[in-house]
Design a protein around this motif. Structure first.
Motif, PDB file in Angstrom:
ATOM      1  N   ASN A 715       0.759  -1.093   0.039  1.00 41.10           N
ATOM      2  CA  ASN A 715      -0.006   0.091   0.004  1.00 41.10           C
ATOM      3  C   ASN A 715       0.931   1.449  -0.098  1.00 41.10           C
ATOM      4  N   ASN A 716       0.414   2.229  -0.752  1.00 40.35           N
ATOM      5  CA  ASN A 716       1.107   3.613  -0.815  1.00 40.35           C
ATOM      6  C   ASN A 716       1.273   4.086   0.719  1.00 40.35           C
ATOM      7  N   SER A 743      10.564   6.083  11.520  1.00 39.80           N
ATOM      8  CA  SER A 743       9.579   5.462  10.786  1.00 39.80           C
ATOM      9  C   SER A 743      10.404   4.795   9.443  1.00 39.80           C
ATOM     10  N   SER A 744      10.077   3.633   9.269  1.00 34.38           N
ATOM     11  CA  SER A 744      10.586   2.897   7.836  1.00 34.38           C
ATOM     12  C   SER A 744      10.144   3.927   6.701  1.00 34.38           C
ATOM     13  N   GLY A 745      10.885   4.086   5.741  1.00 35.14           N
ATOM     14  CA  GLY A 745      10.189   4.616   4.633  1.00 35.14           C
ATOM     15  C   GLY A 745       8.910   4.323   3.791  1.00 35.14           C
ATOM     16  N   ARG A 746       8.260   5.159   3.441  1.00 37.04           N
ATOM     17  CA  ARG A 746       7.034   4.686   2.652  1.00 37.04           C
ATOM     18  C   ARG A 746       7.482   4.100   1.172  1.00 37.04           C
ATOM     19  N   PRO A 747       6.772   3.186   0.701  1.00 38.55           N
ATOM     20  CA  PRO A 747       6.830   2.466  -0.394  1.00 38.55           C
ATOM     21  C   PRO A 747       7.006   3.471  -1.740  1.00 38.55           C
ATOM     22  N   ASN A 769       5.693  -0.270  -5.959  1.00 36.00           N
ATOM     23  CA  ASN A 769       6.149  -0.087  -4.565  1.00 36.00           C
ATOM     24  C   ASN A 769       7.149  -1.177  -4.189  1.00 36.00           C
ATOM     25  N   SER A 770       7.693  -1.622  -4.848  1.00 38.13           N
ATOM     26  CA  SER A 770       8.894  -2.675  -4.846  1.00 38.13           C
ATOM     27  C   SER A 770      10.157  -2.257  -3.809  1.00 38.13           C
ATOM     28  N   THR A 771      10.326  -0.622  -3.762  1.00 37.26           N
ATOM     29  CA  THR A 771      11.360  -0.354  -2.882  1.00 37.26           C
ATOM     30  C   THR A 771      10.787   0.861  -1.719  1.00 37.26           C
ATOM     31  N   ASN A 772      11.690   1.196  -1.092  1.00 34.08           N
ATOM     32  CA  ASN A 772      11.209   2.271  -0.059  1.00 34.08           C
ATOM     33  C   ASN A 772      12.019   3.463   0.123  1.00 34.08           C
ATOM     34  N   GLU A 813       8.663  10.508  -3.420  1.00 42.05           N
ATOM     35  CA  GLU A 813       9.626  10.660  -4.677  1.00 42.05           C
ATOM     36  C   GLU A 813       8.774  10.021  -6.035  1.00 42.05           C
ATOM     37  N   TYR A 814       8.991  10.581  -6.996  1.00 42.91           N
ATOM     38  CA  TYR A 814       8.356  10.359  -8.126  1.00 42.91           C
ATOM     39  C   TYR A 814       9.332  10.620  -9.410  1.00 42.91           C
ATOM     40  N   TYR A 815       8.961  10.253 -10.745  1.00 39.55           N
ATOM     41  CA  TYR A 815       9.743  10.391 -11.862  1.00 39.55           C
ATOM     42  C   TYR A 815       8.893  10.758 -12.912  1.00 39.55           C
ATOM     43  N   ARG A 816       9.399  11.793 -13.664  1.00 39.13           N
ATOM     44  CA  ARG A 816       8.837  12.341 -14.824  1.00 39.13           C
ATOM     45  C   ARG A 816       9.739  12.679 -16.098  1.00 39.13           C
ATOM     46  N   VAL A 817       9.213  12.740 -17.376  1.00 38.89           N
ATOM     47  CA  VAL A 817      10.344  12.873 -18.487  1.00 38.89           C
ATOM     48  C   VAL A 817      10.311  14.293 -18.476  1.00 38.89           C
ATOM     49  N   SER A 818      11.168  15.144 -18.574  1.00 39.29           N
ATOM     50  CA  SER A 818      11.399  16.689 -18.786  1.00 39.29           C
ATOM     51  C   SER A 818      11.108  17.140 -20.217  1.00 39.29           C
ATOM     52  N   SER A 819      10.209  17.937 -20.568  1.00 38.90           N
ATOM     53  CA  SER A 819       9.784  18.239 -21.822  1.00 38.90           C
ATOM     54  C   SER A 819      11.019  19.249 -22.526  1.00 38.90           C
TER      55      SER A 819
END
Length: 844
Positions: A715-716, A743-747, A769-772, A813-819
């Motif tokens: 879960n997120n 606290s341990s980091g969120r996924p 959510n395979s890492t934290n 944390e998330y990822y995106r492609v910069s235009s």
């Protein structure tokens, strides 16, 4: 000869005279029926023994007589004497009684209410019991020794030999403090916070001590200290209880459902901490009278339990200033007013700067031109306020009417401009969030055992955003509004000293509108949905303080008009005191919810308050339903306290858009559920003026989306391990608290770079959510000191520092492609840096 009209008039007058004569000189009636009529006409109660009136019959007194005239008439016609006590109770006894009579009333020492079925025991073991008015009578001997007893009260001993019995005795019994209540009634986490026998946490802000990082009894900040309650982004607008989302919690303020809970877009609670009298928090086993939530319930009441004197106070801290006043208009009415406003219109404090940087990082407010923060300090305006009004009026001795009003508003305006590639770019942004509420309640105490309460309420919420860009000449308007109103009926019945029963009915209507309007290119969409529900509620409570058993069970039957659907929601709370130190508790509930918050696009509403309320359609947006069961062990001895709770929770009907995904599931629309299995533990020790506690929470929280390629993943909102510690010192008027939270980091979900063409990147992710994230760790401190002058004015000074070690904690944390660069960017969001706050308050 009489004309017809004259005849009719004479006939009517004659009938009326005969009827009046019949009322006064009518047939003989039983004495019991006569005094029953008098009780109804004059609102009094007669106390008597059956042997004194058995077989007694006579003509009733005239109805036109006053109460005293009727009593004189009855005394003259019978061999009875009548003692009128305050035109409320009438004691009846024989005139020719040679032996003096002892009469009395037995009351509760706490609420002064009569005690029915109290036992009055004589030395010869004979007993009499009190009636519904708490009344008893018996014959007096030279040395009567009376033992007055009742379950749940301390037995009282009275010697009557030397007493004068011109008037009836008034005897008050004090409640018996039992082992079960002793276990549950001591302070937990801080003074002013209790854990109740029904498993709920109760906060009394006016008795609140201190917690690390808090200098005011903020309801939503305080509840995050309770094991199992977290906020992954430090926001009171994103409180996660046992893995649930914020919208799955029900927030009530004096019976009004609140759809906005945070100022400053989540960093400050909208509930004025100086106003509340009682805050009740249920993680499980909530009352059947609470609906429309599949997670926790937070019920805030600003109505005092006892009458209070006139008060006034004013305070200021580095974010806002507030005033509070209560004035008793009369002995039966009072008015209460509070108001709070940000001081950001006048000064930008270090606290404000930290809050602003935290809230607006990685949003379209700061994400402007190549993801660079533009210096727009002189071109922004932000403010918030809230205000409340309460008027309470007692009507007679049985009725009370209370009116509550609340208004909340946050407003942000930002004008930005920057020169990029010799092009002048500018934007004008407006973001407004507000909530209004009203509740009118009427309470009727029919008698000492039956009470009715009726609530009529309304809540109105609006989230509005307007973005104008001179570069693209585009104007974007987004709006989310909620209209919620209804009526609640509650009946409370005291069956006996151990058992009471509650029943009621609730009608709720909610309408939600979502508007999107875009110019260049033109686009317009407006969707409005309305849902009406009916709920029938019944619950009973059994509380035996002798055997240390507390049992409450109830049910809520919901009928949803639009779907013609019936949902049954049983609730149960059971507590058993094994001995004076140890109790076991079992809580369970089934609940449902018809509304939820979703995110269409992460940049909606500038990416700040991007969630919008919607209504279930019973298909692609299902009704959310939850089931939860928990087993708790509570041990207390020698100022040690141990609380261990194991729970299982499952929520069905969730949608991917309600979970805030920023990975491959961001644009996937499917439904599923989540399951949580967890343990919450608290160890606490009190030593004179020092209190310390350590809490630990374990959560195994997984999504289940059967139609997705990865049907099960974390879960997120999962925090597998959370550890908190606090040390609190309170003596006289000085309080200080130091604490830490780990606290341990969120996924999180990371890209699969092995499958990405970096020259023309398209995001391809690993399993969700395979890492934290890295471990979250924060140390907080707070302290308050108050003093009072000779003229009674009280002053209070407070100081707090959040994250005193200035640790940089990543919270998303998330990822995106910069235009602009055509490359993959890693976007990180961080918690508050070191944030000080100072408060000062004056109370009259």
């Amino acid at each position: 000869m009489l004309r017809p009209k004259q005849f009719h008039f004479l006939f009517f007058a004659l009938s009326l005279a005969l009827n009046l004569f019949a009322q006064d000189k009518g047939k003989v009636m039983s004495f019991k029926n006569i005094i029953s009529d008098i009780e109804q006409q004059h609102a009094v109660s007669f106390n008597y023994t059956e042997e004194n009136i058995i077989g007694l019959q006579l003509n009733p007194p005239k109805k036109s007589f006053t109460l005293d005239q009727k009593l004189q008439y009855l005394s003259k016609k019978t061999n009875l004497s009548f003692e009128n006590i305050g035109n409320k109770f009438i004691n009846v006894y024989k005139k020719d009684n040679d032996v003096p009579l002892i009469c009395g009333y037995v009351f509760s020492g706490t609420d002064k209410k009569p005690i029915e079925d109290a036992n009055i025991t004589l030395p010869n073991k004979n007993q009499v019991t009190t009636n519904s008015n708490g009344y008893f009578e018996l014959k007096k001997n030279d040395k009567n020794l009376l033992l007055i007893s009742h379950v749940g009260f301390i037995t009282k001993r009275i010697t009557t030999g030397n007493l004068d019995f011109k008037n009836c005795l008034q005897i008050y019994l004090e409640p018996e403090i039992t082992e079960l209540e002793e276990i549950k009634a001591n302070a937990i986490l801080a003074s002013g916070i209790l854990k109740k026998p029904d498993g709920s946490f109760e906060i009394k802000p006016k008795k609140f001590g201190i917690l690390p990082g808090l200098i005011e009894p903020d309801a939503l900040q305080t509840m995050q200290q309770i094991p199992g309650v977290n906020s992954l982004d430090e926001s009171v607008s994103s409180i996660n209880v046992r893995g649930g989302t914020h919208d799955q919690n029900l927030f009530l303020w004096n019976g009004i459902r609140m759809f906005q809970t945070g100022h400053f877009f989540g960093l400050i609670s909208v509930f004025n901490p100086n106003l509340a009298h009682t805050i009740s928090i249920y993680k499980n086993g909530s009352s059947a009278f609470f609906g429309e939530s599949v997670s926790s319930v937070v019920a805030i009441s600003s109505t005092p339990e006892i009458a209070e004197k006139n008060t006034f106070s004013a305070g200021i801290n580095m974010i806002n200033a507030d005033v509070y006043g209560k004035y008793n208009v009369s002995k039966k009415s009072y008015i209460e007013i509070s108001a709070r406003k940000s001081i950001t219109d006048f000064v930008e404090t270090p606290t404000y700067k930290e809050y602003f940087d935290k809230i607006f990082q990685n949003t379209t407010i700061t994400d402007f031109s190549q993801n660079k923060n533009i210096n727009y300090r002189s071109n922004r305006k932000f403010s918030f306020y809230d205000a409340t009004l309460k008027y309470a009026q007692k009507i007679g001795i049985k009725d009370q009417v209370v009116l509550d009003l609340i208004t909340i508003k946050d407003n942000l305006e930002v004008f930005k401009s920057a020169l990029s590639y010799n092009i002048d770019k500018s934007q004008n942004n407006i973001l407004r969030q507000q909530n209004y509420g009203a509740n009118l309640s009427w309470t009727r105490n029919w008698n000492n055992f039956n009470t009715t309460k009726v609530n009529v309420y309304n809540s109105s919420y609006e989230l509005f955003a307007n973005q104008q860009s001179t570069v693209s000449e585009q104007n974007v308007i987004q709006e989310n509004t909620v209209k919620n109103n209804g009526i609640n009926l509650e009946n409370h019945h005291i069956i006996s000293s151990k058992f009471n029963f509650n029943d009621g009915y609730q009608f709720n209507e909610i309408g939600i509108t979502n508007l999107e309007q875009v110019s260049n290119p033109d686009f317009y969409r407006k969707v409005k949905d309305v849902l009406r529900t009916h709920a029938f509620i019944a619950e009973g409570k059994y509380n035996d303080t002798i055997s240390r058993i507390y049992f409450k069970a109830g049910g809520r039957l919901n009928y949803i008009e639009k779907f013609k659907k019936i949902i049954l929601e049983p609730r149960v709370q059971f507590s058993y005191g094994v001995n004076k130190n140890l109790s076991l508790e079992l809580l369970g509930e089934l609940k449902s919810q018809n509304t939820q918050q979703i995110i269409d696009l992460q940049k909606d509403y500038f990416g700040i308050e991007k969630r919008r309320w919607i209504i279930s359609n019973n298909s692609t947006i299902p009704i959310q339903r939850s089931k939860q069961l928990s087993l708790n062990l509570f041990y207390k001895k020698n100022d040690w306290l141990l609380d261990i709770e194991n729970f299982y929770k499952k929520v069905t009907g969730i949608t991917t858009s309600s979970q805030g995904f920023q990975n491959q599931l961001e644009f996937v629309r499917t439904t599923g559920n989540y399951e949580v299995l967890g343990t919450e533990m608290l160890v606490q020790k009190k030593m004179n003026h020092f209190l310390t506690w350590l809490s630990y929470t374990y959560n195994n929280n997984n999504y289940h989306f059967s139609n997705y390629e990865y049907p099960t993943f974390p879960n997120n909102f999962e925090l597998t391990h959370t550890l908190s510690w606090a040390g609190i010192y309170e003596k006289n008027n000085f309080k200080i608290a130091l604490g830490t939270k780990w606290s341990s980091g969120r996924p999180k979900t990371s890209p699969d770079f092995s499958q990405i063409n970096l020259s023309d990147p398209v995001l391809i992710y690993n399993k969700p959510n395979s890492t934290n994230l890295h471990v979250f760790s924060q140390v907080n401190i707070s302290s308050t000191y108050k003093w009072k002058t000779a003229n009674g004015i009280q002053y209070k000074l407070g100081l707090s520092v959040l994250n005193i070690l200035n640790r940089k904690n990543e919270i998303s944390e998330y990822y995106r492609v910069s235009s602009l660069t055509n490359s993959i960017e890693e976007i990180e969001t961080f918690a508050l840096q070191r944030t000080p706050n100072i408060s000062f308050r004056v109370s009259l």
